[in-house]
Write an enzyme that holds these catalytic residues in place. Structure first.
Site, PDB file in Angstrom:
ATOM      1  N   LYS A 228      -1.951 -10.486  -7.427  1.00  0.00           N
ATOM      2  CA  LYS A 228      -3.420 -10.912  -6.997  1.00  0.00           C
ATOM      3  C   LYS A 228      -4.465 -10.094  -7.520  1.00  0.00           C
ATOM      4  CE  LYS A 228      -3.902  -8.411  -2.691  1.00  0.00           C
ATOM      5  NZ  LYS A 228      -4.142  -8.258  -1.412  1.00  0.00           N
TER       6      LYS A 228
ATOM      7  N   LYS B  45      -9.288  -4.605  -6.564  1.00  0.00           N
ATOM      8  CA  LYS B  45     -10.148  -3.714  -7.105  1.00  0.00           C
ATOM      9  C   LYS B  45      -9.248  -2.349  -7.591  1.00  0.00           C
ATOM     10  CE  LYS B  45     -11.431  -3.719  -2.358  1.00  0.00           C
ATOM     11  NZ  LYS B  45     -12.360  -4.277  -1.712  1.00  0.00           N
TER      12      LYS B  45
ATOM     13  N   LYS C 295       0.873  -1.263   0.173  1.00  0.00           N
ATOM     14  CA  LYS C 295      -0.083  -0.166  -0.082  1.00  0.00           C
ATOM     15  C   LYS C 295       0.804   1.308  -0.036  1.00  0.00           C
ATOM     16  CE  LYS C 295      -4.629  -1.391   1.030  1.00  0.00           C
ATOM     17  NZ  LYS C 295      -5.753  -1.424   1.671  1.00  0.00           N
TER      18      LYS C 295
HETATM   19  P1  TYM Z   1      -9.770  -7.392   1.921  1.00  0.00           P
HETATM   20  O1  TYM Z   1     -10.887  -6.344   2.048  1.00  0.00           O
HETATM   21  O2  TYM Z   1      -8.527  -7.004   0.953  1.00  0.00           O
HETATM   22  O3  TYM Z   1     -10.212  -8.514   1.288  1.00  0.00           O
HETATM   23  C1  TYM Z   1     -11.267  -9.360   1.855  1.00  0.00           C
HETATM   24  C2  TYM Z   1     -11.239 -10.760   1.687  1.00  0.00           C
HETATM   25  O4  TYM Z   1     -10.958 -11.043   0.540  1.00  0.00           O
HETATM   26  C3  TYM Z   1      -9.791 -11.868   0.230  1.00  0.00           C
HETATM   27  N1  TYM Z   1      -9.184 -11.510  -0.827  1.00  0.00           N
HETATM   28  C4  TYM Z   1      -8.947 -12.492  -1.756  1.00  0.00           C
HETATM   29  N2  TYM Z   1      -8.947 -13.952  -1.902  1.00  0.00           N
HETATM   30  C5  TYM Z   1      -8.297 -14.544  -2.988  1.00  0.00           C
HETATM   31  N3  TYM Z   1      -7.638 -13.934  -4.067  1.00  0.00           N
HETATM   32  C6  TYM Z   1      -7.692 -12.599  -3.938  1.00  0.00           C
HETATM   33  N4  TYM Z   1      -7.252 -11.870  -5.065  1.00  0.00           N
HETATM   34  C7  TYM Z   1      -8.377 -11.641  -2.882  1.00  0.00           C
HETATM   35  N5  TYM Z   1      -8.162 -10.266  -2.787  1.00  0.00           N
HETATM   36  C8  TYM Z   1      -8.833 -10.509  -1.447  1.00  0.00           C
HETATM   37  C9  TYM Z   1      -8.851 -11.578   1.563  1.00  0.00           C
HETATM   38  O5  TYM Z   1      -7.878 -12.450   1.875  1.00  0.00           O
HETATM   39  C10 TYM Z   1      -9.963 -11.175   2.754  1.00  0.00           C
HETATM   40  O6  TYM Z   1     -10.335 -12.430   3.245  1.00  0.00           O
HETATM   41  N6  TYM Z   1      -7.683  -6.591   6.312  1.00  0.00           N
HETATM   42  C11 TYM Z   1      -8.606  -7.326   5.466  1.00  0.00           C
HETATM   43  C12 TYM Z   1     -10.243  -6.834   6.018  1.00  0.00           C
HETATM   44  C13 TYM Z   1     -10.233  -7.094   7.531  1.00  0.00           C
HETATM   45  C14 TYM Z   1     -10.409  -8.165   8.312  1.00  0.00           C
HETATM   46  C15 TYM Z   1     -10.434  -8.165   9.596  1.00  0.00           C
HETATM   47  C16 TYM Z   1     -10.325  -9.616   7.763  1.00  0.00           C
HETATM   48  C17 TYM Z   1     -10.347  -6.086   8.528  1.00  0.00           C
HETATM   49  N7  TYM Z   1     -10.443  -6.938   9.639  1.00  0.00           N
HETATM   50  C18 TYM Z   1     -10.665  -9.038  10.504  1.00  0.00           C
HETATM   51  C19 TYM Z   1     -10.648 -10.797   8.795  1.00  0.00           C
HETATM   52  C20 TYM Z   1     -10.670 -10.394  10.195  1.00  0.00           C
HETATM   53  C21 TYM Z   1      -8.676  -7.043   4.083  1.00  0.00           C
HETATM   54  O7  TYM Z   1      -7.967  -5.979   3.730  1.00  0.00           O
HETATM   55  O8  TYM Z   1      -9.311  -7.664   3.238  1.00  0.00           O
END
Ligand code: TYM
Length: 336
Positions: free
Chosen positions: A198, A201, A116
């Site tokens: 990966k 968005k 980031k």
């Molecule tokens: P975030 O919002 O980036 O993504 C949400 C979920 O989607 C999964 N993910 C993916 N899985 C497979 N391939 C991909 N290309 C891909 N991109 C995203 C992520 O692994 C995630 O499970 N920090 C977290 C959000 C968060 C969170 C939490 C998660 C905040 N607090 C507490 C679990 C528990 C995040 O940025 O995910």
């Protein structure tokens, strides 16, 4: 109310854009099936989204439309506690406490922080750096056994475990030490345009959103990067054929077919047949979700009822944990 005989699951997604295929296959798709077996908490991680500059109106809109998308993906609000992170103020409060038990060196090693920083060089703020302490708070407040996430969140989950163990060692048993719960297929969906990064968005061309129209999904898959192999086109080999292997993972995730079955199905055929077939399978898997989400987005009153009830249930559990933590670290009990 939680059933104490059941184990607990918790996860969240940032509402910084519509859900994409990576979020769906790596995370949400697997959540729906867990509702009967576990006490489940899922939230819109709006506080986390603030680490990157957001349009306030859009963030507010997306936090609610993401809830509609959760429900359309099969998360029944009767069986799952669905809430907006900022409605449960204990997240921010425990986040502060845990900041004091998370080391500068640990935060500096986080891959998501480094990525980031590279993408937002003009806004490397403190929140981006301490993001994992807030995520640890999100998780530990609910004492979950498992955290269902994609591969990229494994490092944050491991840091959460380290912080929980550190806190427990100082103050005695306070937090349950949770485990990440990562699917075998779909845990790391790659960009269709750059299959070595990966899907995210921030790269809309390589990213398929669950709300995309069928013609857009078809076009994105037709243009997906593969390779120049003409011998054994559809063959799983992530090292040498990252684009094709990614398409096979997507196809396998949405159809339930194994890699062997997919190789046999497309034996002797080129990418001209394979890519549209993956696109069609995704279109069919997404269609009912998109239609249901669109219907629900129009029903604002219903969505408000769901997130109100979700915040009420989540607050009850979160407040209990935070009270214990405040007491353990030596804060004076609030007199009212
Ligand atoms: P975030 O919002 O980036 O993504 C949400 C979920 O989607 C999964 N993910 C993916 N899985 C497979 N391939 C991909 N290309 C891909 N991109 C995203 C992520 O692994 C995630 O499970 N920090 C977290 C959000 C968060 C969170 C939490 C998660 C905040 N607090 C507490 C679990 C528990 C995040 O940025 O995910």
């Amino acid at each position: 109310m939680d059933n104490n005989d059941k184990k607990t699951m918790l996860s969240g997604i940032q509402p910084s854009g519509d859900l994409h295929l990576g979020n769906y296959l790596g995370a949400v798709k697997n959540w729906a099936a867990l509702a009967d077996e576990f006490n489940c908490y899922y939230f819109m991680a709006d506080l986390h989204s603030l680490t990157v500059r957001q349009d306030p109106k859009e963030l507010r809109r997306r936090s609610v439309t993401q809830l509609a998308q959760y429900i359309a993906c099969g998360l029944d609000p009767e069986k799952n506690t669905l809430f907006i992170q900022s409605h449960v103020h204990e997240h921010a409060e425990l986040g502060w406490i845990l900041n004091c038990y998370t080391m500068f060196g640990e935060l500096s090693r986080m891959t998501q922080f480094k990525d980031k920083c590279a993408k937002n060089a003009d806004n490397i703020n403190g929140g981006l750096f301490t993001y994992p302490s807030l995520m640890a708070a999100d998780i530990l407040l609910y004492q979950p056994d498992y955290v269902p996430v994609g591969e990229d969140q494994k490092q944050h989950c491991e840091l959460t475990r380290d912080v929980a163990i550190r806190f427990n060692n100082i103050y005695g048993e306070t937090f349950k030490v949770p485990e990440p719960y990562i699917p075998k297929v779909g845990a790391r969906i790659m960009s269709l345009g750059t299959p070595t990064s990966k899907m995210s968005k921030s790269d809309p061309q390589g990213c398929v959103f669950i709300m995309d129209k069928p013609e857009d999904i078809a076009r994105k898959f037709r243009r997906a990067v593969t390779d120049s192999d003409t011998e054994r086109c559809v063959h799983y080999d992530p090292q040498n054929k990252p684009g094709v292997s990614n398409l096979m993972s997507i196809y396998s995730s949405v159809t339930g077919k194994t890699f062997e079955q997919i190789e046999r199905e497309f034996d002797g055929q080129g990418y001209g047949a394979f890519k549209p077939a993956v696109g069609d399978a995704v279109i069919e898997a997404m269609r009912p979700i998109r239609e249901e989400a669109e219907r629900m987005i129009a029903d604002k009153a219903y969505l408000k009822d769901v997130y109100t009830e979700g915040a009420r249930r989540a607050s009850h559990v979160a407040a209990k944990t935070l009270r214990r933590v405040y007491k353990k670290v030596g804060l004076v009990e609030k007199p009212f």
